[in-house]
Enzyme design. Sequence first.
Site, PDB file in Angstrom:
ATOM      1  N   HIS A  37      41.810  31.199  38.139  1.00 25.77           N
ATOM      2  CA  HIS A  37      42.795  31.690  39.119  1.00 25.77           C
ATOM      3  C   HIS A  37      43.763  30.565  39.505  1.00 25.77           C
ATOM      4  O   HIS A  37      44.968  30.775  39.615  1.00 25.77           O
ATOM      5  CB  HIS A  37      42.088  32.154  40.401  1.00 25.77           C
ATOM      6  N   GLN A  61      37.884  50.369  41.723  1.00 27.94           N
ATOM      7  CA  GLN A  61      37.619  49.995  40.333  1.00 27.94           C
ATOM      8  C   GLN A  61      36.138  49.752  40.047  1.00 27.94           C
ATOM      9  O   GLN A  61      35.786  49.309  38.955  1.00 27.94           O
ATOM     10  CB  GLN A  61      38.474  48.802  39.916  1.00 27.94           C
ATOM     11  N   GLY A 147      45.031  36.595  33.682  1.00 29.98           N
ATOM     12  CA  GLY A 147      44.336  35.816  32.655  1.00 29.98           C
ATOM     13  C   GLY A 147      43.994  36.677  31.450  1.00 29.98           C
ATOM     14  O   GLY A 147      43.675  37.863  31.591  1.00 29.98           O
ATOM     15  N   ARG A 187      32.137  36.406  38.344  1.00 35.07           N
ATOM     16  CA  ARG A 187      30.775  36.939  38.193  1.00 35.07           C
ATOM     17  C   ARG A 187      29.797  35.909  37.634  1.00 35.07           C
ATOM     18  O   ARG A 187      28.594  36.150  37.634  1.00 35.07           O
ATOM     19  CB  ARG A 187      30.788  38.194  37.317  1.00 35.07           C
TER      20      ARG A 187
HETATM   21  O1  PAF Z   1      41.180  41.001  37.691  1.00 32.67           O
HETATM   22  C1  PAF Z   1      40.914  41.282  38.878  1.00 32.67           C
HETATM   23  O2  PAF Z   1      40.444  40.445  39.638  1.00 32.67           O
HETATM   24  C2  PAF Z   1      41.180  42.684  39.380  1.00 32.67           C
HETATM   25  O3  PAF Z   1      40.932  43.638  38.416  1.00 32.67           O
HETATM   26  C3  PAF Z   1      42.600  42.869  39.975  1.00 32.67           C
HETATM   27  C4  PAF Z   1      43.672  42.692  38.905  1.00 32.67           C
HETATM   28  C5  PAF Z   1      42.833  41.865  41.089  1.00 32.67           C
HETATM   29  C6  PAF Z   1      42.747  44.267  40.555  1.00 32.67           C
HETATM   30  O4  PAF Z   1      41.845  44.483  41.582  1.00 32.67           O
END
Ligand code: PAF
Length: 284
Positions: A37, A61, A147, A187
């Site tokens: 990040h 999601q 990424g 994770r």
């Molecule tokens: O890659 C992620 O962390 C997530 O899928 C995102 C793009 C922030 C959407 O919630």
Amino acid sequence: MKTVRDLAALREAVGGARREARRVGFIPTMGALHDGHLSLVRRAKSECGFVVVSIFVNPLQFAAGEDFDRYPRRLEVDAAVLESAGADLLYAPVPANFYPPGFSTSVDVADVSDGGEGAARPGHFRGVATVVAKLFLQVGPDAAYFGRKDLQQTAVIRRMVRDLDFPLRVVIAETVREADGLAMSSRNVYLSGEQRTRAAALSRALFHARDRAAAGQTDPRALEDETRRELEAAGLSVDYVEAIEAGSMARADRASPGIALAAAVRVGKTRLLDNVVLEERKTP
Ligand code: PAF
């Protein structure tokens, strides 16, 4: 760096940057930030005058039984590292306000969402596309950074941006890896010491496959099978290994340079993704 929790404050801060004619770069995240990040933040900072990062663990999601509840949440630590990486604004919306009662709109990106992760996690990319579309509309960036580790996610977002004419540039940055090759992921914190050691086999097997392709293996199914066998021999449980055309996510019919080999494995309860892009045959 300022932190804002609601849309009005976000718009005011971004509006201020716009009045100063600064370009706005945006990195959507779910927090638990790592060097992958932060490298996106640094890249955005080098290309845009004002960098916005969102942290929002998006319930849409995650399917029932996935890790939504235990997903690592550590806003203060994340805010501190973002500040040191050069971010200008952290947007951490309050979940109840972000999706108001009765929220019923979704964005479906057919076709590119269907295979791979989409097949393993039905509804996942609808959740991703919906939250990213909403965040794009809220932030209004000139460029958004993702990424390459989440290859299918990048294909879904690119397609959505193209199809819906979002006025922004999507930038895909290389996967950042640990010293042993493991792709950085929020994770990874779930892994025990022994699982963490085993997890390194994922990138190792993909790198071997890339080498085999560069040495002349052009049959994508053979490459997939060999990689699957190597992963299983290393004690990883394989969800899929697929040679795909990265823009369309269609299965490749030839393992040629530019084709991606993507894999998802389970180490204990943790699901890990990675991919490599096949390269030209090396000349001796
Ligand atoms: O890659 C992620 O962390 C997530 O899928 C995102 C793009 C922030 C959407 O919630």
